[in-house]
Design a protein around this motif. Structure first.
Motif, PDB file in Angstrom:
ATOM      1  N   MET A   5       7.315 128.692  -6.007  1.00 57.05           N
ATOM      2  CA  MET A   5       5.861 128.951  -6.128  1.00 57.05           C
ATOM      3  C   MET A   5       5.465 129.122  -7.592  1.00 57.05           C
ATOM      4  N   GLY A   6       6.380 129.893  -8.314  1.00 57.81           N
ATOM      5  CA  GLY A   6       6.118 130.119  -9.732  1.00 57.81           C
ATOM      6  C   GLY A   6       6.085 128.824 -10.503  1.00 57.81           C
ATOM      7  N   SER A   7       6.964 127.894 -10.130  1.00 59.29           N
ATOM      8  CA  SER A   7       7.009 126.608 -10.824  1.00 59.29           C
ATOM      9  C   SER A   7       5.728 125.823 -10.590  1.00 59.29           C
ATOM     10  N   ILE A   8       5.248 125.922  -9.364  1.00 58.75           N
ATOM     11  CA  ILE A   8       3.988 125.219  -9.061  1.00 58.75           C
ATOM     12  C   ILE A   8       2.861 125.799  -9.906  1.00 58.75           C
ATOM     13  N   MET A   9       2.849 127.140 -10.010  1.00 55.41           N
ATOM     14  CA  MET A   9       1.803 127.771 -10.822  1.00 55.41           C
ATOM     15  C   MET A   9       1.933 127.343 -12.284  1.00 55.41           C
ATOM     16  N   ASN A  10       3.201 127.239 -12.745  1.00 57.53           N
ATOM     17  CA  ASN A  10       3.428 126.775 -14.120  1.00 57.53           C
ATOM     18  C   ASN A  10       2.866 125.377 -14.324  1.00 57.53           C
ATOM     19  N   MET A  11       3.114 124.514 -13.332  1.00 62.13           N
ATOM     20  CA  MET A  11       2.626 123.143 -13.435  1.00 62.13           C
ATOM     21  C   MET A  11       1.090 123.112 -13.481  1.00 62.13           C
ATOM     22  N   LEU A  12       0.488 123.932 -12.611  1.00 58.41           N
ATOM     23  CA  LEU A  12      -0.981 123.993 -12.601  1.00 58.41           C
ATOM     24  C   LEU A  12      -1.495 124.552 -13.926  1.00 58.41           C
ATOM     25  N   GLY A  13      -0.767 125.549 -14.448  1.00 64.50           N
ATOM     26  CA  GLY A  13      -1.161 126.128 -15.740  1.00 64.50           C
ATOM     27  C   GLY A  13      -1.107 125.077 -16.837  1.00 64.50           C
ATOM     28  N   ARG A  14      -0.028 124.275 -16.824  1.00 67.35           N
ATOM     29  CA  ARG A  14       0.089 123.212 -17.831  1.00 67.35           C
ATOM     30  C   ARG A  14      -1.066 122.227 -17.711  1.00 67.35           C
ATOM     31  N   ARG A  15      -1.431 121.909 -16.454  1.00 69.71           N
ATOM     32  CA  ARG A  15      -2.546 120.986 -16.244  1.00 69.71           C
ATOM     33  C   ARG A  15      -3.856 121.574 -16.788  1.00 69.71           C
ATOM     34  N   LEU A  16      -4.023 122.889 -16.598  1.00 69.48           N
ATOM     35  CA  LEU A  16      -5.254 123.527 -17.088  1.00 69.48           C
ATOM     36  C   LEU A  16      -5.308 123.490 -18.609  1.00 69.48           C
ATOM     37  N   ILE A  17      -4.145 123.777 -19.234  1.00 69.06           N
ATOM     38  CA  ILE A  17      -4.108 123.755 -20.709  1.00 69.06           C
ATOM     39  C   ILE A  17      -4.390 122.339 -21.218  1.00 69.06           C
ATOM     40  N   LEU A  18      -3.789 121.356 -20.532  1.00 67.81           N
ATOM     41  CA  LEU A  18      -4.021 119.964 -20.921  1.00 67.81           C
ATOM     42  C   LEU A  18      -5.502 119.604 -20.760  1.00 67.81           C
ATOM     43  N   SER A  19      -6.096 120.079 -19.677  1.00 64.16           N
ATOM     44  CA  SER A  19      -7.525 119.809 -19.452  1.00 64.16           C
ATOM     45  C   SER A  19      -8.362 120.404 -20.568  1.00 64.16           C
ATOM     46  N   PHE A  20      -8.011 121.631 -20.965  1.00 66.30           N
ATOM     47  CA  PHE A  20      -8.729 122.294 -22.057  1.00 66.30           C
ATOM     48  C   PHE A  20      -8.611 121.473 -23.343  1.00 66.30           C
ATOM     49  N   ALA A  21      -7.404 120.982 -23.610  1.00 69.16           N
ATOM     50  CA  ALA A  21      -7.184 120.181 -24.823  1.00 69.16           C
ATOM     51  C   ALA A  21      -7.981 118.884 -24.748  1.00 69.16           C
ATOM     52  N   ILE A  22      -7.993 118.271 -23.566  1.00 72.52           N
ATOM     53  CA  ILE A  22      -8.740 117.004 -23.407  1.00 72.52           C
ATOM     54  C   ILE A  22     -10.230 117.236 -23.650  1.00 72.52           C
ATOM     55  N   LEU A  23     -10.728 118.338 -23.110  1.00 74.45           N
ATOM     56  CA  LEU A  23     -12.159 118.635 -23.292  1.00 74.45           C
ATOM     57  C   LEU A  23     -12.484 118.911 -24.760  1.00 74.45           C
ATOM     58  N   SER A  24     -11.574 119.607 -25.441  1.00 74.52           N
ATOM     59  CA  SER A  24     -11.791 119.879 -26.873  1.00 74.52           C
ATOM     60  C   SER A  24     -11.799 118.580 -27.659  1.00 74.52           C
ATOM     61  N   LEU A  25     -10.852 117.699 -27.336  1.00 78.19           N
ATOM     62  CA  LEU A  25     -10.770 116.412 -28.030  1.00 78.19           C
ATOM     63  C   LEU A  25     -12.025 115.578 -27.752  1.00 78.19           C
ATOM     64  N   THR A  26     -12.471 115.616 -26.501  1.00 73.06           N
ATOM     65  CA  THR A  26     -13.698 114.884 -26.139  1.00 73.06           C
ATOM     66  C   THR A  26     -14.879 115.401 -26.966  1.00 73.06           C
ATOM     67  N   SER A  27     -14.952 116.731 -27.076  1.00 80.59           N
ATOM     68  CA  SER A  27     -16.052 117.326 -27.860  1.00 80.59           C
ATOM     69  C   SER A  27     -15.990 116.828 -29.297  1.00 80.59           C
ATOM     70  N   LEU A  28     -14.769 116.766 -29.852  1.00 80.45           N
ATOM     71  CA  LEU A  28     -14.620 116.332 -31.247  1.00 80.45           C
ATOM     72  C   LEU A  28     -15.041 114.868 -31.398  1.00 80.45           C
ATOM     73  N   ILE A  29     -14.573 114.036 -30.460  1.00 84.72           N
ATOM     74  CA  ILE A  29     -14.894 112.604 -30.562  1.00 84.72           C
ATOM     75  C   ILE A  29     -16.400 112.386 -30.444  1.00 84.72           C
ATOM     76  N   VAL A  30     -17.010 113.071 -29.485  1.00 83.08           N
ATOM     77  CA  VAL A  30     -18.462 112.923 -29.301  1.00 83.08           C
ATOM     78  C   VAL A  30     -19.202 113.437 -30.536  1.00 83.08           C
ATOM     79  N   PHE A  31     -18.735 114.555 -31.066  1.00 78.64           N
ATOM     80  CA  PHE A  31     -19.381 115.119 -32.256  1.00 78.64           C
ATOM     81  C   PHE A  31     -19.296 114.134 -33.422  1.00 78.64           C
ATOM     82  N   LEU A  32     -18.078 113.621 -33.657  1.00 79.10           N
ATOM     83  CA  LEU A  32     -17.916 112.683 -34.776  1.00 79.10           C
ATOM     84  C   LEU A  32     -18.724 111.416 -34.534  1.00 79.10           C
TER      85      LEU A  32
END
Lengths: 325, 527
Positions: A1-28
């Motif tokens: 179960m913990g591993s699944i939560m870790n995987m979901l956590g990684r996905r959330l962090i990746l999503s956050f990074a993708i959104l930040s990158l999107t913001s940067l690209i749109v801004f530029l």
């Protein structure tokens, strides 16, 4: 179960990074393009009467003269707190401008998604029951044809058939942006059909392939030998497995909805966010562009996350893989 | 014997009366107790009722930028005169007509003071009568909000003269001041505080605004108290901003019974479903400014003239507008629409163009700097292709680049400010005072024009607009156009004819050369 939560956590962090990158690209993107809200708003005929100094003063007044990093950090913070700021010229909340179009587009996209999924499930199951049969051939050929047709063509063909020839639906949607949502829902039938037909073709092909494969598998054969009815085998045993590759495609469909809706909304004059984005681009209304792009990226990231969860729920192999790191 | 003062008063009355008897029989006008210009075509039997739903394909630049769709400044896309009126209206024959002004005249021979008599009994949509206080407040608001540079440049003050009179004081003599008051933004609205005036959608127009969506369109209903008695004929009016293909779809499906500003190449699609096309006499012109402050080949006026003579404008009329000889220009802002227009002796003369090039030291032709434009109208790329092709035949090579309209102006002045790059400007049709004045006051369009000819032009322009005698003024306008043509500071590549399509049941709906001057109070639908 913990591993699944870790995987979901990684996905959330990746999503956050993708959104930040999107913001940067749109801004530029919105910063490096020529022109700004000042020169786009003043009529061409009047521009000749403004000196460069006057235009520079206006830019200063609207904060367009500050360093890029400072402005980006401000933008990033605003986007992630859903404070989209105000429009440059009129100083009105961006959210007020995009709220109704976003909801209208949400209705269009949600309905398109439901119709598309319903259509794909029915057609996919029917076609897979007798691969190579007349029904399968007819459905496959039709979907191949519709898959190759651009949204713009599909939209106009639908208008000609259903609005001009048959007079069943309006060709142009007159409903105002803030119309009651039932009105919007009723007005969106043809745009929904135009929007989902292209995506449905691709999804159908994924589901059909998955269903054919599943129905030919050993475990389905065992179910048949156990005397289970065909419909039960299809829905209970084959469909969950066949849906896994399709779900990734569905997440891509959500991503394609934004570009598709820009075209479809233009053809039907649907009061959605696609037209609002085009308008904001034409007027260089940068905070509006940033807000729409960010929310669209958020929708795509969320759709992918939900698809991951669904796959996790449907496919024990993925669960096992997550649990074993 | 007429005194000068009498003459000036007659001049003012002449402005009102000019052209009206040509269009309409005076008996018809008198019988209906309407201004002569408002009379219907002979034999017309208008019906009351019905709804006109029109599409407008002009890009939604104006109202889309507005946070308040009830402000008339943003209605050029939606067509302002459905809800509002101005003091003056420019009719289809390009004559001035009194809209909310009943008459006007200069107070004296200085032409710096102008008196306007307002119509009595005109009611705003809110039930209040329009008076001079409203007109004064409206004009002051327009000046403060920079409603039109054609007003602000001359305006000094405006004062009420009793309940129905106003007096303008200008900062220089201006014989054609009334024309500037017909500009599309200069609507008369109820007086209010500076922050509220012009914001409530209240006007004196034939329809009362019910609903407006800045992004899309509007809905309005008949104004029962409209000052043109018995008008409008329509019960309801709706307008929507749409792209060209959506307009065709909406018309063919019967949702639109009219579409303004259609792409000329789509006229067949309207006609194939019974649509009737109406063309105005003119429309916007495509003016190419030629920066002369840099060391460019066209600093030699012979080259500028050669370029102009090499453009086959009638090919544009024929191929794009399917209307040979319809538009005539002369490399000024004037066109065949203007009575004062003076054409070039031979506008298309590639042989003379080649001779001029040879005289200027380019016997085997030459390459010009690139020119940029953004296609505000769908047919523009076709026009530019014809321009480039006809120039090539005379040995003149030019790269005409299409640019996105978004950021276009900034791109143009990115270099060589404030004149910028060689670029196409759009110029709307107006009277000679405004048209020719733009070569004096507008640095961008004149593009650094200087030298003896420019000085002569500016000096004569000042005298022309100060000249009270119309005939003498017209002579000066001719001379001004001759000066421009002799030096060719800019090129006019072609001109539009505005076109609309309407269903056969729609009557008396006409496309106006000034798209923004279209009106709806004389339109009816045969049910």
């Amino acid at each position: 179960m913990g591993s699944i939560m870790n995987m979901l956590g990684r996905r959330l962090i990746l999503s956050f990074a993708i959104l930040s990158l999107t913001s940067l690209i749109v801004f530029l993107g919105t910063e490096v393009l020529p022109g700004d809200a000042i020169t786009a708003t003043i009529p061409a005929e009047e521009l000749a009467f403004y000196t460069p100094e006057q235009l520079a003063d206006l830019r200063k007044e609207y904060g367009l003269d500050r360093p890029l990093p400072v402005r980006f950090l401000e933008v990033w913070e605003r986007l992630f707190t859903f404070d989209f700021g105000t429009t440059l010229i009129k100083k009105e909340p961006v959210l007020d401008h995009i709220a109704h179009p976003m909801i209208n587009s949400g209705i269009l996209a949600g309905l398109a998604m439901l119709v598309m999924l319903g259509l794909v499930l029915v057609l996919g199951i029917l076609a897979s029951l007798k691969p190579g049969g007349r029904l399968d051939t007819a459905i496959s050929a039709t979907t191949l044809f519709t898959y190759s047709m651009p949204d713009f063509v599909v939209g106009n063909v639908f208008v000609v058939i259903f609005a001009v020839w048959l007079g069943l639906t309006p060709a142009v949607i007159f409903a105002p942006t803030n119309a009651p949502k039932l009105t919007i829902l009723l007005a969106s039938l043809l745009p929904v059909a135009a929007l989902c037909i292209h995506g449905a073709a691709y999804q159908f092909r994924l589901l059909r392939a998955g269903m054919v494969e599943a129905l030919n598998s050993d475990y389905v054969e065992r179910a048949r030998l156990a005397g289970l009815p065909t419909w039960y085998i299809c829905i209970r045993h084959a469909l969950p497995v066949a849906m896994i590759p399709m779900l990734n495609g569905t997440a891509q469909f959500v991503a394609g909805l934004l570009s598709g809706s820009v075209v479809v909304e233009t053809v039907f004059k649907y009061p959605g966010v696609g037209s609002e984005l085009l308008r904001a681009l034409a007027q260089r209304e940068i905070p509006t562009i940033q807000a729409i792009a960010f929310l669209a990226a958020l929708a795509v990231v969320t759709a992918n996350f939900i698809a991951d969860l669904a796959i996790l729920g449907l496919d024990p192999r993925v669960r096992a893989s997550a649990q074993h790191g | 014997m007429l005194s000068k003062r009498d003459f000036l008063q007659l001049l003012g009355i002449g402005f009102v009366a000019a052209g009206t008897t040509k269009i309409l029989g005076p008996d018809i006008a008198a019988a209906a107790d309407l201004p002569a210009w408002a009379a219907l075509p002979e034999g017309a039997s208008p019906k009351s009722g019905g709804k006109l739903v029109y599409g407008q394909t002009y890009p939604n630049w104006a109202i889309g930028t507005s946070g308040n769709g009830k402000h008339p400044y943003y209605w050029i896309d939606l067509l302002t005169r459905s809800i509002w009126n101005c003091l003056i209206w420019v009719d289809h024959d390009f004559k001035l007509q009194g809209e909310l002004a009943e008459s006007w005249q200069p107070a004296d021979e200085s032409l710096t003071v102008w008196d306007f008599k307002l119509r009595e009994g005109v009611m705003f949509h809110n039930g209040r009568e329009m008076t001079s206080a409203d007109a004064v407040a409206s004009i002051n608001a327009h000046v403060a909000q920079k409603g039109s540079s054609f007003i602000n440049k001359w305006f000094n003050k405006v004062e009420a003269q009793g309940q129905y009179g106003i007096r303008f004081t200008l900062n220089a003599p201006y014989a054609e001041w009334p024309f500037a008051l017909a500009e599309y933004r200069i609507a008369i609205v109820p007086s209010a505080s500076p922050e509220l005036i012009l914001t409530d959608g209240i006007g004196t127009g034939p329809f009362k605004l019910v609903e407006v969506d800045n992004r899309r369109g509007f809905r309005a209903v008949r104004n029962e108290n409209y000052w043109l008695k018995g008008r409008p004929f329509l019960d309801e009016l709706e307008g929507y901003i749409v792209n060209s293909q959506t307009a065709v779809n909406g018309f063919r499906s019967g949702q639109f019974n009219a579409v303004f500003n259609i792409d000329p190449t789509t006229s067949g699609q309207y006609e194939s479903t019974g649509g009737i096309i109406h063309k105005s006499k003119g429309g916007d012109q495509f003016l190419l400014s030629l920066p002369k402050n840099l060391n460019l080949v066209w600093n030699d006026p012979r080259i500028r003239l050669a370029i102009s003579l090499a453009v086959d404008r009638d090919a544009i009329n024929t191929i794009v507008y399917k209307d040979p000889g319809s538009w005539v220009g002369n490399d000024t802002h004037m066109s065949g629409l203007n009575a004062e227009f003076q054409p070039r002796a031979k506008p298309y003369d590639p042989e003379t163009a080649k001779r001029l090039l040879a005289e200027a030291g380019h016997p085997s032709g030459l390459n010009l700097p690139a020119m940029v434009y953004c296609p505000s109208f769908p047919e523009e790329p076709k026009i530019m292709a014809i321009v480039a092709e006809s120039l090539k035949k005379a040995g003149i090579n030019i790269d005409i680049r299409e640019m996105p309209c978004d950021g276009f102006n900034d791109y143009v002045v990115q270099v060589n400010g404030p004149i910028g790059r060689p670029a196409r400007s759009l110029v709307g049709p107006r009277n000679p005072a405004i048209n020719l004045g733009r070569m004096v006051t507008n640095a961008s369009e004149a593009a650094g024009w200087k030298g003896p000819k420019a000085d002569e032009f500016a000096s004569l322009y000042g005298k022309a607009i100060a000249e009270p005698d119309e005939a003498k003024r017209t002579e000066m306008y001719h001379e001004l156009q001759s000066i421009v043509q002799s030096d060719t500071p800019a090129l006019v590549l072609g001109g539009r004819r505005n076109m609309l399509a309407h269903a056969p049941s729609v009557q008396n709906l006409r496309s106006h050369s000034q798209n923004w001057s279209s009106r709806f109070d004389d339109v009816w639908i045969n049910v």
